[in-house]
Design a protein around this motif. Structure first.
Motif, PDB file in Angstrom:
ATOM      1  N   LYS A 130       0.833  -1.194   0.000  1.00  0.00           N
ATOM      2  CA  LYS A 130       0.000   0.000   0.000  1.00  0.00           C
ATOM      3  C   LYS A 130       0.876   1.256   0.000  1.00  0.00           C
ATOM      4  CE  LYS A 130      -1.991  -1.136   3.869  1.00  0.00           C
ATOM      5  NZ  LYS A 130      -1.256  -2.391   4.102  1.00  0.00           N
ATOM      6  N   PRO A 131       0.289   2.416  -0.366  1.00  0.00           N
ATOM      7  CA  PRO A 131       1.047   3.666  -0.254  1.00  0.00           C
ATOM      8  C   PRO A 131       1.587   3.839   1.167  1.00  0.00           C
ATOM      9  CG  PRO A 131      -0.951   4.043  -1.510  1.00  0.00           C
ATOM     10  CD  PRO A 131      -1.038   2.639  -0.970  1.00  0.00           C
ATOM     11  N   ASN A 132       2.833   4.295   1.247  1.00  0.00           N
ATOM     12  CA  ASN A 132       3.542   4.547   2.518  1.00  0.00           C
ATOM     13  C   ASN A 132       4.014   3.287   3.237  1.00  0.00           C
ATOM     14  OD1 ASN A 132       3.504   7.422   2.397  1.00  0.00           O
ATOM     15  ND2 ASN A 132       1.319   7.335   2.924  1.00  0.00           N
ATOM     16  N   ASP A 133       3.808   2.109   2.619  1.00  0.00           N
ATOM     17  CA  ASP A 133       4.484   0.924   3.134  1.00  0.00           C
ATOM     18  C   ASP A 133       5.983   1.074   2.872  1.00  0.00           C
ATOM     19  OD1 ASP A 133       2.224  -0.328   4.029  1.00  0.00           O
ATOM     20  OD2 ASP A 133       2.127  -1.846   2.444  1.00  0.00           O
ATOM     21  N   LYS A 134       6.770   0.281   3.568  1.00  0.00           N
ATOM     22  CA  LYS A 134       8.228   0.315   3.375  1.00  0.00           C
ATOM     23  C   LYS A 134       8.696  -1.041   2.835  1.00  0.00           C
ATOM     24  CE  LYS A 134       8.221   4.370   5.422  1.00  0.00           C
ATOM     25  NZ  LYS A 134       6.748   4.513   5.509  1.00  0.00           N
ATOM     26  N   VAL A 135       9.548  -0.982   1.810  1.00  0.00           N
ATOM     27  CA  VAL A 135      10.100  -2.187   1.203  1.00  0.00           C
ATOM     28  C   VAL A 135      11.619  -2.048   1.184  1.00  0.00           C
ATOM     29  CG1 VAL A 135      10.195  -3.659  -0.844  1.00  0.00           C
ATOM     30  CG2 VAL A 135       8.047  -2.488  -0.241  1.00  0.00           C
ATOM     31  N   ALA A 136      12.327  -3.012   1.768  1.00  0.00           N
ATOM     32  CA  ALA A 136      13.785  -2.937   1.881  1.00  0.00           C
ATOM     33  C   ALA A 136      14.457  -3.606   0.682  1.00  0.00           C
ATOM     34  CB  ALA A 136      14.240  -3.602   3.173  1.00  0.00           C
ATOM     35  N   ILE A 137      15.636  -3.073   0.319  1.00  0.00           N
ATOM     36  CA  ILE A 137      16.471  -3.674  -0.731  1.00  0.00           C
ATOM     37  C   ILE A 137      17.885  -3.801  -0.171  1.00  0.00           C
ATOM     38  CG2 ILE A 137      17.158  -3.610  -3.153  1.00  0.00           C
ATOM     39  CD1 ILE A 137      15.143  -1.404  -3.644  1.00  0.00           C
ATOM     40  N   ILE A 138      18.454  -5.006  -0.262  1.00  0.00           N
ATOM     41  CA  ILE A 138      19.805  -5.254   0.255  1.00  0.00           C
ATOM     42  C   ILE A 138      20.600  -6.001  -0.810  1.00  0.00           C
ATOM     43  CG2 ILE A 138      21.164  -6.100   2.192  1.00  0.00           C
ATOM     44  CD1 ILE A 138      18.536  -6.435   3.775  1.00  0.00           C
ATOM     45  N   SER A 139      21.617  -5.343  -1.370  1.00  0.00           N
ATOM     46  CA  SER A 139      22.389  -5.973  -2.440  1.00  0.00           C
ATOM     47  C   SER A 139      23.878  -5.829  -2.186  1.00  0.00           C
ATOM     48  CB  SER A 139      22.025  -5.345  -3.793  1.00  0.00           C
ATOM     49  OG  SER A 139      22.741  -5.955  -4.835  1.00  0.00           O
ATOM     50  N   MET A 140      24.622  -6.915  -2.403  1.00  0.00           N
ATOM     51  CA  MET A 140      26.068  -6.892  -2.210  1.00  0.00           C
ATOM     52  C   MET A 140      26.764  -6.076  -3.298  1.00  0.00           C
ATOM     53  SD  MET A 140      26.814  -8.524   0.567  1.00  0.00           S
ATOM     54  CE  MET A 140      28.571  -8.855   0.429  1.00  0.00           C
ATOM     55  N   THR A 141      26.178  -6.027  -4.485  1.00  0.00           N
ATOM     56  CA  THR A 141      26.759  -5.257  -5.591  1.00  0.00           C
ATOM     57  C   THR A 141      25.667  -4.430  -6.256  1.00  0.00           C
ATOM     58  OG1 THR A 141      26.374  -7.089  -7.131  1.00  0.00           O
ATOM     59  CG2 THR A 141      28.558  -6.971  -6.088  1.00  0.00           C
ATOM     60  N   ASN A 142      26.089  -3.408  -7.003  1.00  0.00           N
ATOM     61  CA  ASN A 142      25.135  -2.643  -7.803  1.00  0.00           C
ATOM     62  C   ASN A 142      24.719  -3.487  -9.000  1.00  0.00           C
ATOM     63  OD1 ASN A 142      25.885  -0.745  -5.970  1.00  0.00           O
ATOM     64  ND2 ASN A 142      26.767   0.688  -7.433  1.00  0.00           N
ATOM     65  N   ARG A 143      23.449  -3.431  -9.348  1.00  0.00           N
ATOM     66  CA  ARG A 143      22.961  -4.286 -10.433  1.00  0.00           C
ATOM     67  C   ARG A 143      21.658  -3.733 -10.981  1.00  0.00           C
ATOM     68  NH1 ARG A 143      22.771  -9.872  -7.428  1.00  0.00           N
ATOM     69  NH2 ARG A 143      21.600 -10.597  -9.244  1.00  0.00           N
ATOM     70  N   THR A 144      21.314  -4.173 -12.169  1.00  0.00           N
ATOM     71  CA  THR A 144      20.116  -3.700 -12.854  1.00  0.00           C
ATOM     72  C   THR A 144      18.868  -3.924 -12.016  1.00  0.00           C
ATOM     73  OG1 THR A 144      21.105  -4.074 -15.031  1.00  0.00           O
ATOM     74  CG2 THR A 144      18.703  -4.053 -14.920  1.00  0.00           C
ATOM     75  N   GLU A 145      18.777  -5.079 -11.363  1.00  0.00           N
ATOM     76  CA  GLU A 145      17.576  -5.423 -10.601  1.00  0.00           C
ATOM     77  C   GLU A 145      17.266  -4.394  -9.519  1.00  0.00           C
ATOM     78  OE1 GLU A 145      19.599  -9.495 -11.525  1.00  0.00           O
ATOM     79  OE2 GLU A 145      20.159  -7.392 -11.245  1.00  0.00           O
ATOM     80  N   TRP A 146      18.333  -3.834  -8.921  1.00  0.00           N
ATOM     81  CA  TRP A 146      18.138  -2.845  -7.849  1.00  0.00           C
ATOM     82  C   TRP A 146      17.298  -1.671  -8.362  1.00  0.00           C
ATOM     83  CZ3 TRP A 146      18.132   1.826  -5.689  1.00  0.00           C
ATOM     84  CH2 TRP A 146      18.316   1.934  -4.313  1.00  0.00           C
ATOM     85  N   ASN A 147      17.661  -1.172  -9.534  1.00  0.00           N
ATOM     86  CA  ASN A 147      16.985   0.004 -10.088  1.00  0.00           C
ATOM     87  C   ASN A 147      15.550  -0.295 -10.495  1.00  0.00           C
ATOM     88  OD1 ASN A 147      19.388   2.141 -10.617  1.00  0.00           O
ATOM     89  ND2 ASN A 147      20.114   0.054 -10.820  1.00  0.00           N
ATOM     90  N   ILE A 148      15.325  -1.484 -11.031  1.00  0.00           N
ATOM     91  CA  ILE A 148      13.961  -1.872 -11.397  1.00  0.00           C
ATOM     92  C   ILE A 148      13.088  -1.941 -10.148  1.00  0.00           C
ATOM     93  CG2 ILE A 148      12.566  -3.784 -12.301  1.00  0.00           C
ATOM     94  CD1 ILE A 148      14.984  -4.327 -14.232  1.00  0.00           C
ATOM     95  N   CYS A 149      13.625  -2.549  -9.088  1.00  0.00           N
ATOM     96  CA  CYS A 149      12.882  -2.606  -7.816  1.00  0.00           C
ATOM     97  C   CYS A 149      12.604  -1.204  -7.283  1.00  0.00           C
ATOM     98  CB  CYS A 149      13.671  -3.398  -6.782  1.00  0.00           C
ATOM     99  SG  CYS A 149      13.446  -5.175  -6.897  1.00  0.00           S
ATOM    100  N   ASP A 150      13.616  -0.360  -7.322  1.00  0.00           N
ATOM    101  CA  ASP A 150      13.500   1.003  -6.808  1.00  0.00           C
ATOM    102  C   ASP A 150      12.331   1.739  -7.461  1.00  0.00           C
ATOM    103  OD1 ASP A 150      14.234   3.520  -5.600  1.00  0.00           O
ATOM    104  OD2 ASP A 150      15.271   4.046  -7.457  1.00  0.00           O
ATOM    105  N   ILE A 151      12.327   1.779  -8.788  1.00  0.00           N
ATOM    106  CA  ILE A 151      11.254   2.495  -9.496  1.00  0.00           C
ATOM    107  C   ILE A 151       9.923   1.789  -9.280  1.00  0.00           C
ATOM    108  CG2 ILE A 151      10.429   3.259 -11.758  1.00  0.00           C
ATOM    109  CD1 ILE A 151      12.870   4.814 -10.675  1.00  0.00           C
ATOM    110  N   GLY A 152       9.945   0.458  -9.308  1.00  0.00           N
ATOM    111  CA  GLY A 152       8.712  -0.295  -9.103  1.00  0.00           C
ATOM    112  C   GLY A 152       8.079  -0.020  -7.756  1.00  0.00           C
ATOM    113  N   ILE A 153       8.892   0.050  -6.723  1.00  0.00           N
ATOM    114  CA  ILE A 153       8.389   0.333  -5.374  1.00  0.00           C
ATOM    115  C   ILE A 153       7.825   1.752  -5.291  1.00  0.00           C
ATOM    116  CG2 ILE A 153       9.090   0.683  -2.960  1.00  0.00           C
ATOM    117  CD1 ILE A 153      11.259  -1.565  -3.567  1.00  0.00           C
ATOM    118  N   LEU A 154       8.586   2.717  -5.773  1.00  0.00           N
ATOM    119  CA  LEU A 154       8.191   4.124  -5.651  1.00  0.00           C
ATOM    120  C   LEU A 154       6.903   4.423  -6.407  1.00  0.00           C
ATOM    121  CD1 LEU A 154      11.687   5.845  -5.990  1.00  0.00           C
ATOM    122  CD2 LEU A 154      10.395   5.406  -3.895  1.00  0.00           C
TER     123      LEU A 154
END
Length: 593
Positions: A57-81
C-alpha cells in the motif's frame, strides 16, 4: 515531458529525451547484458503491479539489500516508488542485529536481497520482524522466492496498471521517497527521510557540474547504491541519458574500466589512494632512465595547479609527462575518463593534483546523507575548481558559517527529518538551516573548505583544541599508513592509533630486505617498522603547532574493516568503537597499561 520532479519520472524522461539501448548494463555469467530504457520501464511497471497484488500500500516500506550494484536494484526502486510506497536501502555488510533494528524501525513489509550471504542474515532475524511478509532474491537460491515471481505476478495482472497510474499521480514531489539509515560512528542508525524533491533537485543541479554529453556518455557504477551519493548519481545519469554499467565487484574495477571505457565514475578518496599507491609501487620497481622519468613526472604532477597557473614552461613539461608517463595512467583507468567525482571523505590535495595533472580529472565534492547528498562540488569549467576545497555551492543552495565554525545549509536537498525521531530532528534542523556538524570556512571566491567534524574536535588537558581530521588526512599521505585515528581528548597530548598499510609494507620489506614479519600481529610490534613509521610521523608533524603534534603512537594488530566494525560502510573510522576495541593500546599511549 517536463523536468522530472519525482524519482520515478527519471526513466520516463530518459525514454522521451535520450532513449538508451543500454540504460542499465550488468555482467551476467561473463557477458554484459543490456537493459534498454523501454525494458527498464516495462519491468518497473510489472514490479509495481506485482507489489500491489502482494498487498503493498502507499507509505508501506520495502527494503532492498544488495552486495553489488545491479540492474535489478533500479527496477525494484522504481517499481516500489510507483506504488506510493517507500524503499529502504540497507548496507549489506552490517550485522544481523542492525538488519533487525532497521527492518523493525522502518516496519518493512518485504525485502529484496541479492544473494545467499545476505539471505542467511535475514533468515536468522526475520522471525523477530513482525511486519515482514516476504523475502525475494535476485539470485536463484534454493528455499527463497525469486524476484522474478513478483515480475510474473505483475505480468499476469496487467489490469492493475491503471491502479499503478493512479498511485503515481497521487505522489507529490514533497512526499517521502526513501529512508536511508546512516551508518553513524556511534549509537543506533538514524533513518534519514528524503523526499522525491530532495533527491530529484540534487540530481538535476549536480548535472551541471560534470562533463557529460547528453545521451552519449557512459558511466561505471560501483560505490554502494544503498548510499545516497551513488544513488542520486544514478538518477542524474538517467536524466542525462548516460549508459550505466555496474561493476562486478571492487576487485574487478580495473578490468571493467578496460571493458567499458567510461567518461565518468565516482570514487571515495581511499580508493584513489590505493590506485595511487599501486602506481607508485610499479614506478618504484622500474630501473634506470624509466624510473627517473616516472618520478620526474610524479613530482611535476604534485605541483599541478588548475587553469595553467604554473605558466607555459610547466605546461610544456606537463605535456611531455602526459605523453611519456601519464598516458599509461589514463589507459589503466579506461582511457576515456572526463571526470572522477570524489566524495564521502576528505581528498588529499596531492591526489587531486597528481590525478588532474595525469589527465584523469578528480572533482571533489561535499555533502551528507541529510543533504541528498551534494552541497558543493568542484568543476573545472567556469573557474569552479580550487585545490584543497570542496568547490562552490550547487544552485539554490545557501551555505553559512555559524559563529563556532559549523557549516549550515539551506536548500531543496535538505532532508525532511529523522524517521520517528523528532528530538534529533530538532537538534539539526533549526531556523530553516541544517546543522551539518562539520567545521569549515568559505573563501572570498565562494569555495568551501572543510576543516573537521565538530564532534571529533577535542581539547587536551592543557586546554588546547585539536582538529584530528586535519592531522589524520596529512598522516595518511604516508605510504606506510592505511588508517589513523588521532586521540587525546582530555589527555596531556595528542597520540594516534595506526593501522599500517600492510600491503605496501610487505612489498617494501621484500624490496629493501628489511625482514618485516608477514604476520601482522607480530609485525605491529616490530621495532624496525615502528622506527620507519616514527620518521613518517615526524615529517608530517612539522606542519602542525606544538600542541597538535603526534607525540606517541601504537600500531594495531588488525586490518580495520567494515565487517569487523572499525569502519563505517563509507570507510570512515568509528572513533569510539576503535578506542574501545584497542583500549589497552590506548591506555598504553599514556603510560597507564
Amino acid at each position: 515531458m517536463t523536468d522530472p520532479k519525482r524519482l520515478f519520472d527519471f526513466p520516463y524522461y530518459q525514454l522521451e529525451k535520450y532513449p538508451q539501448e543500454g540504460a542499465l548494463v550488468s555482467k551476467v555469467d561473463g557477458t554484459w547484458v543490456k537493459t534498454s530504457t523501454q525494458e527498464y520501464l516495462d519491468k518497473a511497471n510489472a514490479m509495481s503491479r506485482g507489489l500491489i497484488k502482494l498487498g503493498v500500500k502507499p507509505n508501506d516500506k520495502v527494503a532492498i539489500i544488495s552486495m553489488t550494484n545491479r540492474t535489478e536494484w533500479n527496477i525494484c526502486d522504481i517499481g516500489i516508488l510507483q506504488t506510493g510506497a517507500q524503499d529502504v536501502p540497507i548496507y549489506p555488510t552490517i550485522s544481523q542485529e542492525e538488519y533487525e533494528y532497521v527492518l523493525n524501525h522502518s516496519e518493512s513489509t518485504y525485502v529484496f536481497v541479492s544473494c545467499n550471504e545476505v539471505l542467511e542474515k535475514i533468515n536468522k532475524i526475520k522471525g523477530n520482524v513482525p511486519s515482514l511478509k516476504g523475502v525475494y532474491s535476485f539470485d536463484a537460491i534454493n528455499d527463497c522466492d525469486n524476484w522474478n515471481t513478483v515480475l510474473e505476478l505483475g505480468d499476469a495482472n496487467k489490469d492493475l496498471q491503471e491502479e499503478v497510474q493512479k498511485r503515481m499521480d497521487a505522489v507529490h514531489e514533497d512526499d517521502l521517497a526513501t529512508l536511508i539509515y546512516t551508518s553513524g560512528t556511534t549509537g543506533k542508525p538514524k533513518g534519514v527521510m528524503l523526499s522525491h524533491k530532495n533527491i530529484a533537485s540534487n540530481a538535476k543541479h549536480s548535472e551541471g557540474r560534470l562533463p557529460i554529453v547528453m545521451g552519449k556518455s557512459t558511466a561505471l557504477s560501483f560505490l554502494p547504491v544503498c548510499h545516497i551519493y551513488e544513488r542520486m548519481l544514478l538518477y542524474m545519469y538517467q536524466y542525462c541519458g548516460v549508459s550505466i554499467h555496474f561493476a562486478e565487484s571492487l576487485e574487478t574495477i580495473s578490468a571493467n574500466l578496460q571493458e567499458i571505457h567510461p567518461e565518468v565514475m565516482t570514487a571515495v578518496p581511499r580508493l584513489l589512494e590505493k590506485v595511487y599507491d599501486k602506481i607508485i609501487a610499479k614506478g618504484t620497481a622500474l630501473t634506470g632512465i624509466k624510473k627517473k622519468l616516472f618520478f620526474w613526472a610524479v613530482d611535476l604532477g604534485l605541483k599541478w595547479e588548475p587553469y595553467g597557473q604554473n605558466g607555459w614552461l610547466y605546461e610544456t613539461k606537463l605535456g611531455i609527462a602526459r605523453k611519456l608517463i601519464f598516458s599509461k595512467w589514463q589507459i589503466a583507468l579506461g582511457g576515456n575518463l572526463k571526470a572522477i567525482a570524489s566524495g564521502s571523505a576528505a581528498l588529499q590535495p596531492r591526489l587531486a593534483r597528481v590525478f588532474n595533472a595525469a589527465g584523469c580529472p578528480v572533482m571533489e565534492g561535499y555533502g551528507l546523507t541529510e543533504t541528498s547528498p551534494v552541497v558543493t562540488v568542484n568543476d573545472m569549467r567556469n573557474n569552479g575548481f580550487k585545490i584543497g576545497t570542496v568547490g562552490k555551492a550547487l544552485p539554490d543552495t545557501e551555505i553559512k558559517i555559524a559563529e563556532d565554525g559549523e557549516i549550515l545549509v539551506k536548500g531543496p536537498q535538505v532532508m525532511q527529518g529523522y524517521y520517528k525521531d523528532p528530538d534529533q530532528t530538532a537538534e539539526v534542523l533549526k531556523n530553516g538551516y541544517f546543522h551539518t556538524g562539520d567545521i569549515g570556512v568559505i573563501d572570498s571566491e565562494g569555495f568551501l573548505k572543510i576543516t573537521d567534524r565538530k564532534k571529533s574536535m577535542f581539547k587536551t588537558s592543557g586546554g588546547k583544541y585539536v582538529a584530528p581530521q586535519l592531522i589524520e588526512n596529512a598522516m595518511k599521505q604516508s605510504s606506510f599508513i592505511e588508517q589513523i585515528l588521532v586521540v587525546g581528548d582530555g589527555e596531556k597530548m595528542p597520540a594516534a592509533l595506526i593501522q599500517p598499510n600492510w600491503e605496501f609494507i610487505s612489498e617494501w620489506s621484500d624490496r629493501e630486505e628489511k625482514n618485516i614479519p608477514k604476520d601482522i600481529a607480530i609485525a605491529s610490534k616490530n621495532e624496525v617498522l615502528i622506527s620507519y613509521i616514527q620518521k613518517e610521523i615526524d615529517t608530517y608533524n612539522e606542519r602542525f603547532g606544538k600542541w597538535e603534534k603526534i607525540k606517541t603512537f601504537a600500531l594495531t594488530p588488525d586490518i580495520w574493516s567494515i565487517e569487523d566494525g572499525q569502519l563505517t560502510p563509507t570507510m570512515k573510522a568509528k572513533r569510539k568503537v576503535i578506542k574501545e576495541m584497542y583500549k589497552d593500546l590506548y591506555e598504553g599511549l599514556y603510560g597507564r597499561s
